[in-house]
Scaffold this motif. Sequence first.
Motif, PDB file in Angstrom:
ATOM      1  N   SER A 161      -3.430  -6.487  -5.139  1.00 55.72           N
ATOM      2  CA  SER A 161      -3.179  -5.134  -4.655  1.00 55.72           C
ATOM      3  C   SER A 161      -3.201  -4.161  -5.826  1.00 55.72           C
ATOM      4  CB  SER A 161      -1.822  -5.072  -3.953  1.00 55.72           C
ATOM      5  OG  SER A 161      -1.531  -3.745  -3.600  1.00 55.72           O
ATOM      6  N   THR A 162      -3.847  -3.019  -5.622  1.00 53.23           N
ATOM      7  CA  THR A 162      -3.895  -2.000  -6.665  1.00 53.23           C
ATOM      8  C   THR A 162      -3.088  -0.768  -6.294  1.00 53.23           C
ATOM      9  OG1 THR A 162      -5.958  -1.122  -5.748  1.00 53.23           O
ATOM     10  CG2 THR A 162      -6.147  -2.732  -7.547  1.00 53.23           C
ATOM     11  N   GLU A 163      -2.342  -0.866  -5.194  1.00 56.55           N
ATOM     12  CA  GLU A 163      -1.516   0.266  -4.799  1.00 56.55           C
ATOM     13  C   GLU A 163      -0.406   0.450  -5.813  1.00 56.55           C
ATOM     14  OE1 GLU A 163      -0.164   0.503  -0.762  1.00 56.55           O
ATOM     15  OE2 GLU A 163      -1.896  -0.633  -0.052  1.00 56.55           O
ATOM     16  N   GLU A 164      -0.104   1.700  -6.096  1.00 57.43           N
ATOM     17  CA  GLU A 164       0.914   1.998  -7.097  1.00 57.43           C
ATOM     18  C   GLU A 164       2.268   1.426  -6.675  1.00 57.43           C
ATOM     19  OE1 GLU A 164       2.815   5.950  -9.029  1.00 57.43           O
ATOM     20  OE2 GLU A 164       0.654   5.916  -8.723  1.00 57.43           O
ATOM     21  N   GLU A 196      -8.547  -2.524   5.109  1.00 57.08           N
ATOM     22  CA  GLU A 196      -9.818  -1.892   5.453  1.00 57.08           C
ATOM     23  C   GLU A 196     -10.852  -2.997   5.622  1.00 57.08           C
ATOM     24  OE1 GLU A 196     -11.980  -0.363   1.641  1.00 57.08           O
ATOM     25  OE2 GLU A 196      -9.888   0.239   1.509  1.00 57.08           O
ATOM     26  N   ASP A 242     -14.171  -4.348  -5.557  1.00 51.59           N
ATOM     27  CA  ASP A 242     -13.106  -3.402  -5.874  1.00 51.59           C
ATOM     28  C   ASP A 242     -13.050  -2.368  -4.769  1.00 51.59           C
ATOM     29  OD1 ASP A 242     -12.390  -4.591  -8.283  1.00 51.59           O
ATOM     30  OD2 ASP A 242     -13.812  -3.402  -9.439  1.00 51.59           O
ATOM     31  N   THR A 243     -11.884  -2.254  -4.143  1.00 46.66           N
ATOM     32  CA  THR A 243     -11.669  -1.212  -3.143  1.00 46.66           C
ATOM     33  C   THR A 243     -10.554  -0.315  -3.656  1.00 46.66           C
ATOM     34  OG1 THR A 243      -9.933  -2.346  -1.877  1.00 46.66           O
ATOM     35  CG2 THR A 243     -12.228  -2.896  -1.328  1.00 46.66           C
ATOM     36  N   LYS A 244     -10.242   0.720  -2.907  1.00 46.12           N
ATOM     37  CA  LYS A 244      -9.173   1.613  -3.346  1.00 46.12           C
ATOM     38  C   LYS A 244      -7.822   0.917  -3.285  1.00 46.12           C
ATOM     39  CE  LYS A 244      -8.585   3.692   1.172  1.00 46.12           C
ATOM     40  NZ  LYS A 244      -7.458   4.305   1.741  1.00 46.12           N
ATOM     41  N   ASP A 245      -7.681  -0.133  -2.478  1.00 49.28           N
ATOM     42  CA  ASP A 245      -6.402  -0.804  -2.307  1.00 49.28           C
ATOM     43  C   ASP A 245      -6.290  -2.157  -2.999  1.00 49.28           C
ATOM     44  OD1 ASP A 245      -5.428   1.232  -0.607  1.00 49.28           O
ATOM     45  OD2 ASP A 245      -6.505   0.355   1.081  1.00 49.28           O
ATOM     46  N   LYS A 248      -8.355  -5.470  -5.583  1.00 41.99           N
ATOM     47  CA  LYS A 248      -9.451  -6.096  -6.299  1.00 41.99           C
ATOM     48  C   LYS A 248      -9.556  -7.520  -5.756  1.00 41.99           C
ATOM     49  CE  LYS A 248      -9.125  -3.450 -10.496  1.00 41.99           C
ATOM     50  NZ  LYS A 248      -9.272  -3.447 -11.927  1.00 41.99           N
TER      51      LYS A 248
END
Length: 127
Positions: free
Chosen positions: A54-57, A91, A116-119, A121
Motif C-alpha cells: 500500500s502506498t497510501e499515506e 481499483e 504502480d497505481t496511486k494506491d 505497488k
Amino acid sequence: MSEELIRVLKMIESGVITSEEGQKLIQAMQKSEQKVARVNSHPIGRFLRLDILSTEEGEKETVQINFPLNLAKAVLKMGIVQKQLNAKVGENVNLDIEEILALIDSEVMGDLMTIDTKDAKIRIWID
C-alpha cells in the motif's frame, strides 16, 4: 491441516472467494500435490509470488501471496489473484493472465510484471 488449505478456508470465510471457488481450488491443490510428488525433481520447487504494498499515506500494509507454480495456474485461471488485487488495491488492475500463464510455461524466472497505481505497488515474480 496444511497451511494452504487453511488459507483457502479463511478466504471462503472472509468472502474473498465463494465456496464453489474454494472447492475447485482445494481440488486443484490436491492434484498439484500429487503431481509435484510424482514429477518435481526439485527439493523446494518454484513459486509464483505476488506482493502488494500500500502506498497510501500512513498505511503500510503489505500483502504477500505465494503459490507453487503447479497450483498457480489453476488459481490464475479461476480469477482468485485478480479478485485479491481488486480487493486490496481498490481499483481494477487488469492482469494479462494469458501472458502470465505463457511465462510460467516457458519456465522463466524472476520478475514477470510490476504495476504502480496511486494506491499500491504490485510485484509479480517467479522463483
